[in-house]
Design an enzyme around this catalytic site. Structure first.
Site, short mmCIF file in Angstrom:
data_model
loop_
_atom_site.label_atom_id
_atom_site.label_comp_id
_atom_site.label_asym_id
_atom_site.label_seq_id
_atom_site.Cartn_x
_atom_site.Cartn_y
_atom_site.Cartn_z
CD GLU A 80 -1.80 -2.08 2.11
OE1 GLU A 80 -0.79 -2.08 2.86
OE2 GLU A 80 -2.59 -3.04 2.03
CE1 TYR B 61 7.63 0.52 -3.26
CE2 TYR B 61 5.63 1.80 -3.06
CZ TYR B 61 6.77 1.27 -2.49
OH TYR B 61 7.02 1.48 -1.17
C1 LIG Z 1 10.59 5.84 -1.55
C2 LIG Z 1 12.05 5.65 -1.09
C3 LIG Z 1 12.12 4.36 -0.28
C4 LIG Z 1 12.93 5.53 -2.35
O1 LIG Z 1 14.26 5.22 -1.93
P1 LIG Z 1 15.56 5.63 -2.79
O2 LIG Z 1 16.67 4.75 -2.38
O3 LIG Z 1 15.76 7.08 -2.71
O4 LIG Z 1 15.06 5.25 -4.27
P2 LIG Z 1 16.01 4.93 -5.51
O5 LIG Z 1 17.16 5.89 -5.52
O6 LIG Z 1 16.31 3.47 -5.54
O7 LIG Z 1 15.05 5.31 -6.72
C5 LIG Z 1 14.65 4.36 -7.70
C6 LIG Z 1 13.59 5.01 -8.58
O8 LIG Z 1 12.45 5.38 -7.80
C7 LIG Z 1 11.92 6.63 -8.29
N1 LIG Z 1 12.13 7.69 -7.31
C8 LIG Z 1 12.76 7.58 -6.11
N2 LIG Z 1 12.71 8.76 -5.47
C9 LIG Z 1 12.06 9.63 -6.28
C10 LIG Z 1 11.70 11.00 -6.16
N3 LIG Z 1 12.01 11.73 -5.07
N4 LIG Z 1 11.01 11.57 -7.17
C11 LIG Z 1 10.67 10.85 -8.28
N5 LIG Z 1 10.99 9.54 -8.44
C12 LIG Z 1 11.68 8.94 -7.44
C13 LIG Z 1 12.71 6.93 -9.56
O9 LIG Z 1 12.07 6.27 -10.64
C14 LIG Z 1 14.04 6.28 -9.25
O10 LIG Z 1 14.79 5.96 -10.39
P3 LIG Z 1 15.77 7.08 -11.02
O11 LIG Z 1 16.60 7.62 -9.90
O12 LIG Z 1 16.54 6.30 -12.05
O13 LIG Z 1 14.86 8.13 -11.61
C15 LIG Z 1 12.55 6.86 -0.27
O14 LIG Z 1 12.23 8.05 -0.96
C16 LIG Z 1 11.98 6.94 1.13
O15 LIG Z 1 12.53 6.38 2.08
N6 LIG Z 1 10.84 7.67 1.30
C17 LIG Z 1 10.21 7.81 2.61
C18 LIG Z 1 9.54 6.54 3.04
C19 LIG Z 1 8.50 6.07 2.03
O16 LIG Z 1 7.75 6.85 1.48
N7 LIG Z 1 8.46 4.75 1.83
C20 LIG Z 1 7.48 4.11 0.96
C21 LIG Z 1 6.22 3.92 1.71
S1 LIG Z 1 4.96 3.13 0.70
#
Ligand SMILES: CC(C)(COP(=O)(O)OP(=O)(O)OC[C@H]1O[C@@H](n2cnc3c(N)ncnc32)[C@H](O)[C@@H]1OP(=O)(O)O)[C@@H](O)C(=O)NCCC(=O)NCCS
Length: 142
Positions: free
Chosen positions: A101, A113
């Site tokens: 979710e 995702y």
């Molecule tokens: C969501 C989260 C886990 C992503 O972690 P991350 O290690 O920064 O993600 P990645 O660097 O592996 O990103 C992979 C892809 O996700 C997408 N993405 C990640 N962060 C993004 C952002 N801020 N804006 C747009 N796309 C994003 C992109 O497609 C990215 O690929 P790209 O860098 O080649 O464009 C992180 O932002 C986080 O911890 N957020 C707070 C907690 C949260 O919301 N968790 C999910 C709850 S459902």
């Protein structure tokens, strides 16, 4: 994840969510192994916990219940790499579906995702609190 990791996990949780899980919830996840699978992501040079992922296995279905990366380490491909590795492992273990979710307002997580092949399945009304919001259910066949 072991109990000693939880203070570090809580710091990231509080930096990541407006309605963070409490310590007792993480303790419950650790106690509930192997139904719950809580992992920390460690940055080796500093031995620092920089993220975590928790998923549940129920028969052939997997539910990802939490994933967060410390704000200092975001957009480096860490969540994508970790999820790819876990999805591959689950596929090899013959698991069939993964669901999760996400808040409709959390576009960065949805983007992650989608990149991994998850598709939107529907909305669960008023699922989240603080602020109240529906949940977007997303899923992927392994
Ligand atoms: C969501 C989260 C886990 C992503 O972690 P991350 O290690 O920064 O993600 P990645 O660097 O592996 O990103 C992979 C892809 O996700 C997408 N993405 C990640 N962060 C993004 C952002 N801020 N804006 C747009 N796309 C994003 C992109 O497609 C990215 O690929 P790209 O860098 O080649 O464009 C992180 O932002 C986080 O911890 N957020 C707070 C907690 C949260 O919301 N968790 C999910 C709850 S459902």
């Amino acid at each position: 994840m072991i109990k000693e990791d939880i203070p570090h996990v809580l710091e990231i949780e509080r930096l990541s969510y407006s309605n963070p899980w409490q310590s007792s919830t993480f303790e419950g996840e650790v106690d509930n192994f192997p139904i719950s699978n809580p992992y920390v992501i460690v940055f080796k040079p500093e031995k620092r916990v920089i993220g975590y992922i928790i998923y549940w296995r129920v028969r052939e279905e997997v539910q990802i219940s939490n994933i967060a990366i410390h704000p200092d380490y975001r957009r480096l491909g860490i969540a994508e790499a970790v999820m790819k590795k876990i999805l591959k492992h689950l596929q090899a273990e013959d698991m069939k579906f993964v669901i999760l979710e996400v808040r409709p307002s959390n576009l960065s997580a949805q983007e992650l995702y989608r990149k991994l092949g998850f598709i939107p399945l529907g909305l669960q009304k008023k699922y989240y609190k603080n602020p109240e919001e529906d949940a977007l259910l997303m899923g992927k066949t392994l």
